[in-house]
Design a protein around this motif. Structure first.
Motif, PDB file in Angstrom:
ATOM      1  N   THR A  18      36.684  -1.138 -11.668  1.00  0.00           N
ATOM      2  CA  THR A  18      36.393  -2.180 -10.687  1.00  0.00           C
ATOM      3  C   THR A  18      36.008  -1.581  -9.346  1.00  0.00           C
ATOM      4  O   THR A  18      35.076  -2.035  -8.673  1.00  0.00           O
ATOM      5  N   GLY A  22      32.380  -1.786  -7.172  1.00  0.00           N
ATOM      6  CA  GLY A  22      32.236  -2.290  -5.814  1.00  0.00           C
ATOM      7  C   GLY A  22      32.000  -1.238  -4.754  1.00  0.00           C
ATOM      8  O   GLY A  22      31.510  -1.553  -3.677  1.00  0.00           O
ATOM      9  N   ARG A  23      32.325   0.042  -5.070  1.00  0.00           N
ATOM     10  CA  ARG A  23      32.246   1.084  -4.046  1.00  0.00           C
ATOM     11  C   ARG A  23      31.318   2.237  -4.398  1.00  0.00           C
ATOM     12  O   ARG A  23      30.959   3.019  -3.534  1.00  0.00           O
ATOM     13  N   GLU A 144      28.154 -11.687  -2.131  1.00  0.00           N
ATOM     14  CA  GLU A 144      29.471 -11.456  -2.735  1.00  0.00           C
ATOM     15  C   GLU A 144      29.893 -12.669  -3.556  1.00  0.00           C
ATOM     16  O   GLU A 144      30.407 -12.535  -4.662  1.00  0.00           O
ATOM     17  N   ALA A 149      28.696  -7.842  -5.452  1.00  0.00           N
ATOM     18  CA  ALA A 149      29.518  -6.746  -4.910  1.00  0.00           C
ATOM     19  C   ALA A 149      28.792  -6.073  -3.749  1.00  0.00           C
ATOM     20  O   ALA A 149      28.498  -4.880  -3.760  1.00  0.00           O
ATOM     21  N   THR A 151      27.892  -4.931   0.294  1.00  0.00           N
ATOM     22  CA  THR A 151      28.491  -4.396   1.512  1.00  0.00           C
ATOM     23  C   THR A 151      27.385  -4.200   2.541  1.00  0.00           C
ATOM     24  O   THR A 151      26.199  -4.158   2.197  1.00  0.00           O
ATOM     25  N   HIS A 164      26.190  -3.329  -5.017  1.00  0.00           N
ATOM     26  CA  HIS A 164      26.689  -2.365  -5.991  1.00  0.00           C
ATOM     27  C   HIS A 164      26.647  -2.907  -7.413  1.00  0.00           C
ATOM     28  O   HIS A 164      26.871  -2.171  -8.363  1.00  0.00           O
TER      29      HIS A 164
END
Length: 224
Positions: A18, A22-23, A144, A149, A151, A164
């Motif tokens: 997860t 997202g990162r 989002e 996801a 940023t 992402h």
């Protein structure tokens, strides 16, 4: 619905995936800080995911204007297409068939009209009256809410929106009008030209859109 990510190692492994979604791209030490685990412990999960084809090593995400540090950069990781599939793309085939049929019936213009309507539905709640960076924050929140996801990162002379995960990546690969409509909608909201730097639909690890902060759009979209 069966949680397919449970099959790759339980709760911790699922949380690692997860976070990668997202990162990513992200290093083992960064993941360890987020998850409260040692870098070595996280790396064991990452190595297993790489071995299973669910993750891959890659270069860090380059942010425009960022300084490059000395020495060898830490190894970074991101999900593969197989890893992303664990978060659900079950309607891709249906959506692709529907857009193919729409194109056959109404041509490319019909697909563009659909893509524009879809982008407006995603970003329709964004208030364009105000500071560009505030508008960008609203755009990120809207993406989002629709599973991207997303940023936002401040870069030299601009802001970059990173997605992402793309919930329609397979469809967008066949019909780039979807991505084009999103970029056009963002451009209208921030009042300036935007620069698509990378697309998941093209096989990249994330979608990156650069928004230059010029004297004409920095303070407010209403200024002449």
């Amino acid at each position: 619905m069966v949680d397919r990510s449970r099959s790759v190692g339980g709760d911790t492994r699922r949380e690692v995936m997860t976070q990668l979604l997202g990162r990513g791209p992200v290093s083992a030490s960064e993941l360890g800080e987020v998850l409260g685990l040692s870098a070595a412990g996280v790396r064991r999960h990452l190595d297993a995911l790489v071995e299973e084809g669910l993750a891959q090593t890659c270069e860090p995400n380059a942010v425009a204007g960022a300084e490059v540090g000395r020495g060898r950069p830490a190894k970074h990781y991101r999900l593969t297409q197989l890893g992303r599939s664990h978060f659900g793309n079950s309607y891709d085939v249906l959506a692709l068939d529907a857009l193919d049929a729409l194109e056959q019936l109404g041509g490319e213009e019909a697909v563009r009209a659909f893509a524009k309507r879809r982008a407006e539905a995603i970003l329709g709640g964004v208030d364009a009256n105000g500071d560009v960076e505030d508008v960008v924050d609203q755009v990120v929140e809207a993406f989002e809410a629709h599973g991207y996801a997303a940023t936002a990162t401040r870069a030299a002379g601009g802001v970059q929106i990173c997605q992402h995960h793309c919930p329609v990546q397979s469809v967008a690969a066949a019909h780039p009008e979807l991505c084009e409509a999103e970029h056009e909608a963002i451009s209208e909201l921030v009042g300036s030209h935007v620069q698509p730097l990378a697309l998941i639909a093209d096989g990249n690890g994330l979608c990156t859109t650069n928004i230059p902060l010029t004297t004409g759009n920095y303070h407010t979209n209403n200024e002449s």
